[in-house]
Write a protein that holds these residues in place. Structure first.
Motif, PDB file in Angstrom:
ATOM      1  N   LEU A   1      -2.779   3.649   9.548  1.00  0.00           N
ATOM      2  CA  LEU A   1      -2.292   3.731  10.924  1.00  0.00           C
ATOM      3  C   LEU A   1      -3.123   2.814  11.813  1.00  0.00           C
ATOM      4  O   LEU A   1      -4.040   3.236  12.489  1.00  0.00           O
ATOM      5  CB  LEU A   1      -2.361   5.178  11.424  1.00  0.00           C
ATOM      6  CG  LEU A   1      -1.579   6.184  10.594  1.00  0.00           C
ATOM      7  CD1 LEU A   1      -1.830   7.588  11.095  1.00  0.00           C
ATOM      8  CD2 LEU A   1      -0.099   5.856  10.614  1.00  0.00           C
ATOM      9  N   ASN A   2      -2.779   1.538  11.813  1.00  0.00           N
ATOM     10  CA  ASN A   2      -3.480   0.575  12.649  1.00  0.00           C
ATOM     11  C   ASN A   2      -2.447  -0.177  13.490  1.00  0.00           C
ATOM     12  O   ASN A   2      -1.239   0.001  13.320  1.00  0.00           O
ATOM     13  CB  ASN A   2      -4.314  -0.388  11.795  1.00  0.00           C
ATOM     14  CG  ASN A   2      -3.481  -1.129  10.766  1.00  0.00           C
ATOM     15  OD1 ASN A   2      -2.399  -1.615  11.065  1.00  0.00           O
ATOM     16  ND2 ASN A   2      -3.975  -1.207   9.542  1.00  0.00           N
ATOM     17  N   GLU A   3      -2.930  -1.009  14.420  1.00  0.00           N
ATOM     18  CA  GLU A   3      -2.033  -1.716  15.324  1.00  0.00           C
ATOM     19  C   GLU A   3      -0.993  -2.548  14.574  1.00  0.00           C
ATOM     20  O   GLU A   3       0.189  -2.529  14.919  1.00  0.00           O
ATOM     21  CB  GLU A   3      -2.827  -2.616  16.284  1.00  0.00           C
ATOM     22  CG  GLU A   3      -3.511  -1.870  17.404  1.00  0.00           C
ATOM     23  CD  GLU A   3      -4.923  -1.419  17.051  1.00  0.00           C
ATOM     24  OE1 GLU A   3      -5.308  -1.491  15.863  1.00  0.00           O
ATOM     25  OE2 GLU A   3      -5.644  -0.978  17.969  1.00  0.00           O
ATOM     26  N   GLN A   4      -1.446  -3.253  13.564  1.00  0.00           N
ATOM     27  CA  GLN A   4      -0.541  -4.134  12.822  1.00  0.00           C
ATOM     28  C   GLN A   4       0.579  -3.346  12.140  1.00  0.00           C
ATOM     29  O   GLN A   4       1.754  -3.691  12.248  1.00  0.00           O
ATOM     30  CB  GLN A   4      -1.320  -4.939  11.784  1.00  0.00           C
ATOM     31  CG  GLN A   4      -0.445  -5.886  10.996  1.00  0.00           C
ATOM     32  CD  GLN A   4      -1.230  -6.622   9.914  1.00  0.00           C
ATOM     33  OE1 GLN A   4      -2.404  -6.368   9.702  1.00  0.00           O
ATOM     34  NE2 GLN A   4      -0.567  -7.529   9.226  1.00  0.00           N
ATOM     35  N   SER A   5       0.219  -2.270  11.437  1.00  0.00           N
ATOM     36  CA  SER A   5       1.241  -1.522  10.706  1.00  0.00           C
ATOM     37  C   SER A   5       2.196  -0.792  11.645  1.00  0.00           C
ATOM     38  O   SER A   5       3.401  -0.738  11.389  1.00  0.00           O
ATOM     39  CB  SER A   5       0.593  -0.535   9.735  1.00  0.00           C
ATOM     40  OG  SER A   5      -0.143   0.444  10.428  1.00  0.00           O
ATOM     41  N   LEU A   6       1.681  -0.249  12.752  1.00  0.00           N
ATOM     42  CA  LEU A   6       2.558   0.455  13.687  1.00  0.00           C
ATOM     43  C   LEU A   6       3.475  -0.510  14.435  1.00  0.00           C
ATOM     44  O   LEU A   6       4.637  -0.184  14.706  1.00  0.00           O
ATOM     45  CB  LEU A   6       1.736   1.294  14.660  1.00  0.00           C
ATOM     46  CG  LEU A   6       1.012   2.486  14.018  1.00  0.00           C
ATOM     47  CD1 LEU A   6       0.142   3.200  15.037  1.00  0.00           C
ATOM     48  CD2 LEU A   6       1.999   3.451  13.408  1.00  0.00           C
ATOM     49  N   THR A   7       2.975  -1.702  14.743  1.00  0.00           N
ATOM     50  CA  THR A   7       3.824  -2.717  15.376  1.00  0.00           C
ATOM     51  C   THR A   7       4.925  -3.144  14.415  1.00  0.00           C
ATOM     52  O   THR A   7       6.092  -3.278  14.803  1.00  0.00           O
ATOM     53  CB  THR A   7       2.987  -3.931  15.816  1.00  0.00           C
ATOM     54  OG1 THR A   7       1.980  -3.489  16.734  1.00  0.00           O
ATOM     55  CG2 THR A   7       3.846  -4.990  16.478  1.00  0.00           C
TER      56      THR A   7
ATOM     57  N   LYS B   1       0.832  -1.205   0.000  1.00  0.00           N
ATOM     58  CA  LYS B   1       0.000   0.000   0.000  1.00  0.00           C
ATOM     59  C   LYS B   1       0.868   1.258   0.000  1.00  0.00           C
ATOM     60  O   LYS B   1       0.590   2.214  -0.714  1.00  0.00           O
ATOM     61  CB  LYS B   1      -0.935   0.012   1.212  1.00  0.00           C
ATOM     62  CG  LYS B   1      -2.017  -1.032   1.160  1.00  0.00           C
ATOM     63  CD  LYS B   1      -2.865  -0.973   2.407  1.00  0.00           C
ATOM     64  CE  LYS B   1      -3.888  -2.083   2.427  1.00  0.00           C
ATOM     65  NZ  LYS B   1      -4.679  -2.056   3.667  1.00  0.00           N
ATOM     66  N   LEU B   2       1.919   1.240   0.821  1.00  0.00           N
ATOM     67  CA  LEU B   2       2.811   2.401   0.876  1.00  0.00           C
ATOM     68  C   LEU B   2       3.534   2.610  -0.446  1.00  0.00           C
ATOM     69  O   LEU B   2       3.701   3.748  -0.890  1.00  0.00           O
ATOM     70  CB  LEU B   2       3.825   2.239   2.017  1.00  0.00           C
ATOM     71  CG  LEU B   2       3.266   2.318   3.426  1.00  0.00           C
ATOM     72  CD1 LEU B   2       4.368   2.036   4.445  1.00  0.00           C
ATOM     73  CD2 LEU B   2       2.627   3.660   3.692  1.00  0.00           C
ATOM     74  N   LEU B   3       3.950   1.519  -1.066  1.00  0.00           N
ATOM     75  CA  LEU B   3       4.616   1.634  -2.367  1.00  0.00           C
ATOM     76  C   LEU B   3       3.662   2.201  -3.409  1.00  0.00           C
ATOM     77  O   LEU B   3       4.056   3.034  -4.230  1.00  0.00           O
ATOM     78  CB  LEU B   3       5.146   0.270  -2.814  1.00  0.00           C
ATOM     79  CG  LEU B   3       6.332  -0.267  -2.033  1.00  0.00           C
ATOM     80  CD1 LEU B   3       6.650  -1.696  -2.459  1.00  0.00           C
ATOM     81  CD2 LEU B   3       7.545   0.628  -2.197  1.00  0.00           C
ATOM     82  N   ARG B   4       2.407   1.774  -3.384  1.00  0.00           N
ATOM     83  CA  ARG B   4       1.410   2.285  -4.337  1.00  0.00           C
ATOM     84  C   ARG B   4       1.175   3.784  -4.124  1.00  0.00           C
ATOM     85  O   ARG B   4       1.077   4.543  -5.088  1.00  0.00           O
ATOM     86  CB  ARG B   4       0.100   1.506  -4.193  1.00  0.00           C
ATOM     87  CG  ARG B   4      -0.979   1.961  -5.130  1.00  0.00           C
ATOM     88  CD  ARG B   4      -0.616   1.662  -6.584  1.00  0.00           C
ATOM     89  NE  ARG B   4      -1.695   2.138  -7.445  1.00  0.00           N
ATOM     90  CZ  ARG B   4      -1.509   2.739  -8.601  1.00  0.00           C
ATOM     91  NH1 ARG B   4      -0.307   2.898  -9.085  1.00  0.00           N
ATOM     92  NH2 ARG B   4      -2.530   3.166  -9.300  1.00  0.00           N
ATOM     93  N   ILE B   5       1.114   4.204  -2.880  1.00  0.00           N
ATOM     94  CA  ILE B   5       0.937   5.635  -2.576  1.00  0.00           C
ATOM     95  C   ILE B   5       2.142   6.422  -3.085  1.00  0.00           C
ATOM     96  O   ILE B   5       1.996   7.493  -3.682  1.00  0.00           O
ATOM     97  CB  ILE B   5       0.727   5.849  -1.066  1.00  0.00           C
ATOM     98  CG1 ILE B   5      -0.650   5.296  -0.676  1.00  0.00           C
ATOM     99  CG2 ILE B   5       0.848   7.316  -0.689  1.00  0.00           C
ATOM    100  CD1 ILE B   5      -0.867   5.174   0.801  1.00  0.00           C
ATOM    101  N   ALA B   6       3.341   5.885  -2.876  1.00  0.00           N
ATOM    102  CA  ALA B   6       4.557   6.554  -3.358  1.00  0.00           C
ATOM    103  C   ALA B   6       4.551   6.652  -4.877  1.00  0.00           C
ATOM    104  O   ALA B   6       4.921   7.690  -5.442  1.00  0.00           O
ATOM    105  CB  ALA B   6       5.790   5.803  -2.872  1.00  0.00           C
ATOM    106  N   GLU B   7       4.125   5.587  -5.555  1.00  0.00           N
ATOM    107  CA  GLU B   7       4.046   5.606  -7.017  1.00  0.00           C
ATOM    108  C   GLU B   7       3.060   6.668  -7.502  1.00  0.00           C
ATOM    109  O   GLU B   7       3.352   7.417  -8.435  1.00  0.00           O
ATOM    110  CB  GLU B   7       3.610   4.236  -7.541  1.00  0.00           C
ATOM    111  CG  GLU B   7       4.645   3.159  -7.421  1.00  0.00           C
ATOM    112  CD  GLU B   7       4.092   1.770  -7.748  1.00  0.00           C
ATOM    113  OE1 GLU B   7       2.890   1.645  -8.085  1.00  0.00           O
ATOM    114  OE2 GLU B   7       4.870   0.813  -7.650  1.00  0.00           O
TER     115      GLU B   7
END
Length: 80
Positions: A27-33, A4-10
């Motif tokens: 910004l959820n528990e999984q991504s922040l962990t 998802k982050l790569l797609r946003i950067a693209e």
């Protein structure tokens, strides 16, 4: 998450005038962990003096609290 982050950067690179209305869903528990575990060890403390090791002692509770504050828009970062 990384995809998802790569797609946003693209999108940001290919369409510089594009405006993102919200990235809060990332910004959820999984991504922040995952981000926490990706941080290098033994680096400088945060602006509040907390080390990565200290934050890790109650990681699940700390992340849950952080996500709650982010969602309720009550999180206020400390100026550096």
């Amino acid at each position: 998450m990384e995809t998802k982050l790569l797609r946003i950067a693209e999108l940001a690179e290919s369409q510089p005038k594009m405006k993102f209305t919200s990235l809060a869903h990332l910004l959820n528990e999984q991504s922040l962990t995952q981000c926490h575990h990706g941080l290098p060890n033994r680096k400088a403390t945060g602006v509040n003096g907390t080390t990565k090791e200290q934050y890790s002692e109650n990681l699940e509770e700390n992340i849950t609290d952080l996500v709650s504050r982010l969602k309720s828009k009550s999180y206020r970062p400390v100026p550096v």
